[in-house]
Design a protein around this motif. Structure first.
Motif, PDB file in Angstrom:
ATOM      1  N   UNK A   3       0.078  25.668 -37.190  1.00 26.74           N
ATOM      2  CA  UNK A   3      -1.040  24.734 -37.060  1.00 26.74           C
ATOM      3  C   UNK A   3      -1.451  24.593 -35.598  1.00 26.74           C
ATOM      4  N   UNK A   4      -2.750  24.736 -35.346  1.00 24.23           N
ATOM      5  CA  UNK A   4      -3.279  24.624 -33.992  1.00 24.23           C
ATOM      6  C   UNK A   4      -4.095  23.364 -33.798  1.00 24.23           C
ATOM      7  N   UNK A   5      -4.173  22.925 -32.552  1.00 23.08           N
ATOM      8  CA  UNK A   5      -5.016  21.792 -32.165  1.00 23.08           C
ATOM      9  C   UNK A   5      -6.214  22.313 -31.388  1.00 23.08           C
ATOM     10  N   UNK A   6      -7.407  21.846 -31.744  1.00 27.10           N
ATOM     11  CA  UNK A   6      -8.636  22.231 -31.053  1.00 27.10           C
ATOM     12  C   UNK A   6      -8.959  21.171 -30.006  1.00 27.10           C
ATOM     13  N   UNK A   7      -9.242  21.583 -28.784  1.00 28.38           N
ATOM     14  CA  UNK A   7      -9.366  20.620 -27.684  1.00 28.38           C
ATOM     15  C   UNK A   7     -10.747  19.982 -27.556  1.00 28.38           C
ATOM     16  N   UNK A   8     -11.707  20.372 -28.378  1.00 25.04           N
ATOM     17  CA  UNK A   8     -13.072  19.846 -28.246  1.00 25.04           C
ATOM     18  C   UNK A   8     -13.123  18.327 -28.310  1.00 25.04           C
ATOM     19  N   UNK A   9     -12.345  17.736 -29.188  1.00 26.29           N
ATOM     20  CA  UNK A   9     -12.386  16.287 -29.346  1.00 26.29           C
ATOM     21  C   UNK A   9     -11.850  15.514 -28.159  1.00 26.29           C
ATOM     22  N   UNK A  10     -11.211  16.219 -27.225  1.00 25.22           N
ATOM     23  CA  UNK A  10     -10.613  15.582 -26.043  1.00 25.22           C
ATOM     24  C   UNK A  10     -11.515  15.652 -24.814  1.00 25.22           C
ATOM     25  N   UNK A  11     -12.758  16.014 -24.985  1.00 24.52           N
ATOM     26  CA  UNK A  11     -13.613  16.305 -23.828  1.00 24.52           C
ATOM     27  C   UNK A  11     -13.948  15.088 -22.976  1.00 24.52           C
ATOM     28  N   UNK A  12     -13.658  13.897 -23.432  1.00 18.86           N
ATOM     29  CA  UNK A  12     -13.902  12.703 -22.615  1.00 18.86           C
ATOM     30  C   UNK A  12     -12.700  12.323 -21.768  1.00 18.86           C
ATOM     31  N   UNK A  13     -11.653  13.116 -21.821  1.00 13.74           N
ATOM     32  CA  UNK A  13     -10.462  12.857 -21.032  1.00 13.74           C
ATOM     33  C   UNK A  13      -9.926  14.149 -20.458  1.00 13.74           C
ATOM     34  N   UNK A  14      -8.785  14.100 -19.801  1.00 11.90           N
ATOM     35  CA  UNK A  14      -8.220  15.311 -19.193  1.00 11.90           C
ATOM     36  C   UNK A  14      -7.677  16.261 -20.249  1.00 11.90           C
ATOM     37  N   UNK A  15      -7.789  17.554 -19.968  1.00 12.33           N
ATOM     38  CA  UNK A  15      -7.298  18.574 -20.890  1.00 12.33           C
ATOM     39  C   UNK A  15      -5.799  18.433 -21.127  1.00 12.33           C
ATOM     40  N   UNK A  16      -5.071  17.990 -20.109  1.00 12.79           N
ATOM     41  CA  UNK A  16      -3.632  17.862 -20.258  1.00 12.79           C
ATOM     42  C   UNK A  16      -3.259  16.933 -21.408  1.00 12.79           C
ATOM     43  N   UNK A  17      -4.083  15.945 -21.698  1.00 14.44           N
ATOM     44  CA  UNK A  17      -3.794  15.020 -22.791  1.00 14.44           C
ATOM     45  C   UNK A  17      -3.741  15.757 -24.125  1.00 14.44           C
ATOM     46  N   UNK A  18      -4.608  16.742 -24.301  1.00 15.40           N
ATOM     47  CA  UNK A  18      -4.601  17.528 -25.537  1.00 15.40           C
ATOM     48  C   UNK A  18      -3.293  18.306 -25.665  1.00 15.40           C
ATOM     49  N   UNK A  19      -2.836  18.899 -24.567  1.00 15.70           N
ATOM     50  CA  UNK A  19      -1.577  19.643 -24.589  1.00 15.70           C
ATOM     51  C   UNK A  19      -0.400  18.709 -24.884  1.00 15.70           C
ATOM     52  N   UNK A  20      -0.394  17.554 -24.254  1.00 15.99           N
ATOM     53  CA  UNK A  20       0.703  16.605 -24.469  1.00 15.99           C
ATOM     54  C   UNK A  20       0.749  16.144 -25.930  1.00 15.99           C
ATOM     55  N   UNK A  21      -0.413  15.793 -26.473  1.00 20.83           N
ATOM     56  CA  UNK A  21      -0.465  15.354 -27.860  1.00 20.83           C
ATOM     57  C   UNK A  21      -0.037  16.472 -28.806  1.00 20.83           C
ATOM     58  N   UNK A  22      -0.497  17.676 -28.542  1.00 18.34           N
ATOM     59  CA  UNK A  22      -0.137  18.803 -29.402  1.00 18.34           C
ATOM     60  C   UNK A  22       1.373  18.997 -29.441  1.00 18.34           C
ATOM     61  N   UNK A  23       2.006  18.898 -28.290  1.00 19.32           N
ATOM     62  CA  UNK A  23       3.469  19.016 -28.242  1.00 19.32           C
ATOM     63  C   UNK A  23       4.135  17.851 -28.967  1.00 19.32           C
ATOM     64  N   UNK A  24       3.686  16.638 -28.682  1.00 19.72           N
ATOM     65  CA  UNK A  24       4.336  15.452 -29.235  1.00 19.72           C
ATOM     66  C   UNK A  24       4.177  15.352 -30.753  1.00 19.72           C
ATOM     67  N   UNK A  25       3.050  15.835 -31.285  1.00 21.17           N
ATOM     68  CA  UNK A  25       2.778  15.692 -32.719  1.00 21.17           C
ATOM     69  C   UNK A  25       3.240  16.899 -33.534  1.00 21.17           C
TER      70      UNK A  25
END
Length: 273
Positions: A3-25
């Protein structure tokens, strides 16, 4: 199922947040959205690509693929003057170069709307001319180019599995492949698993979302009208071994962390039941 996470929904914040969430979830990889402020291809070329590569290493998540924005804002290879077409192709080539530098598995593109009143033979000639050039470049740099069908609310060019098959027949390239976004077939009454049957080893990626069946809206799994649990089990039971990215986009930008957590939780529940 990976399962992959798409980063488009994170565009109002830093890209690193998407990576952190993907790892944590518990996501297995990241599909990078290619728009500002995160990963616009010219910005990557100017040096930002190093940051993306470092994030991938830091969080231990592979970059599944790179998906630049190419549907009329401001790039659409299917619409406008020759200068506009040329600029769009150059942007896609640059995107492929950046995907290569990020060690992404593919570059994902789509054929945007060709305009109302344009004869199908005219826009098809333009499509084939574009893809012949792009597929040739993909072969030169050894990068898979994934062509994504869109809903008829988004495009009048490549919307069905048969549209993809026609392209593949017209362009004989080992690097031009396709994928399944479950929304387009669902809203058009097309059997979703037909993509696996017809495309075979040319199907290289999947976008998972839920759908209302009457628009291009992408819903969190479980919030639409699609029998998504059954679809997921059919994909799981097929021979497909690639990634399934949960493609949450603009509808969930208000709190992408919340909805990314909910989305993968729902998909895992569907897989277990």
């Amino acid at each position: 199922m990976k399962i992959g996470l798409f980063t488009s929904g994170y565009q109002r914040g830093p890209l690193e947040k998407a990576f952190k969430d993907a790892r944590d979830f518990g996501y297995d990889g990241i599909e990078i959205w290619g728009g500002r402020p995160h990963a616009f291809a010219p910005d990557l070329k100017a040096g930002d690509v190093r940051h993306v590569v470092e994030l991938s290493k830091t969080y231990g998540l592979p970059i599944i693929g790179y998906t630049p924005e190419l549907n009329a804002y401001p790039y659409n290879m299917m619409l406008g003057s020759e200068r506009m077409r040329r600029e769009s192709l150059d942007m896609i080539k640059l995107s492929m170069d950046m995907a290569k530098e990020m060690n992404a598995g593919f570059t994902l593109i789509s054929a945007g709307h060709a305009g109302v009143g344009v004869h199908p033979e005219q826009y098809w000639r333009r499509l084939i001319k574009n893809l012949e050039e792009l597929a040739g470049y993909a072969e030169d740099i050894e990068m898979d180019l994934v062509l994504e069908p869109l809903t008829p609310y988004e495009s009048n060019v490549i919307c069905t599995c048969n549209d993809v098959l026609r392209v593949i027949q017209d362009i004989n390239s080992s690097r031009l492949v396709s994928m399944l976004d479950v929304c387009p077939p669902f809203v058009q009454g097309e059997p979703i698993m037909l993509y696996f049957e017809k495309l075979g080893d040319k199907l290289k990626h999947v976008h998972l979302i839920d759908s209302d069946g009457q628009s291009d809206a992408h819903y969190v799994p479980g919030e639409g009208k699609m029998p998504l649990k059954q679809v997921i089990h059919q994909i799981e039971n097929s021979q497909y071994d690639g990634y399934c990215t949960i493609e949450l986009v603009s509808m969930y930008m208000s709190d992408p962390t919340l909805y990314s957590a909910l989305a993968i939780e729902r998909v895992k529940e569907m897989l277990e039941n």
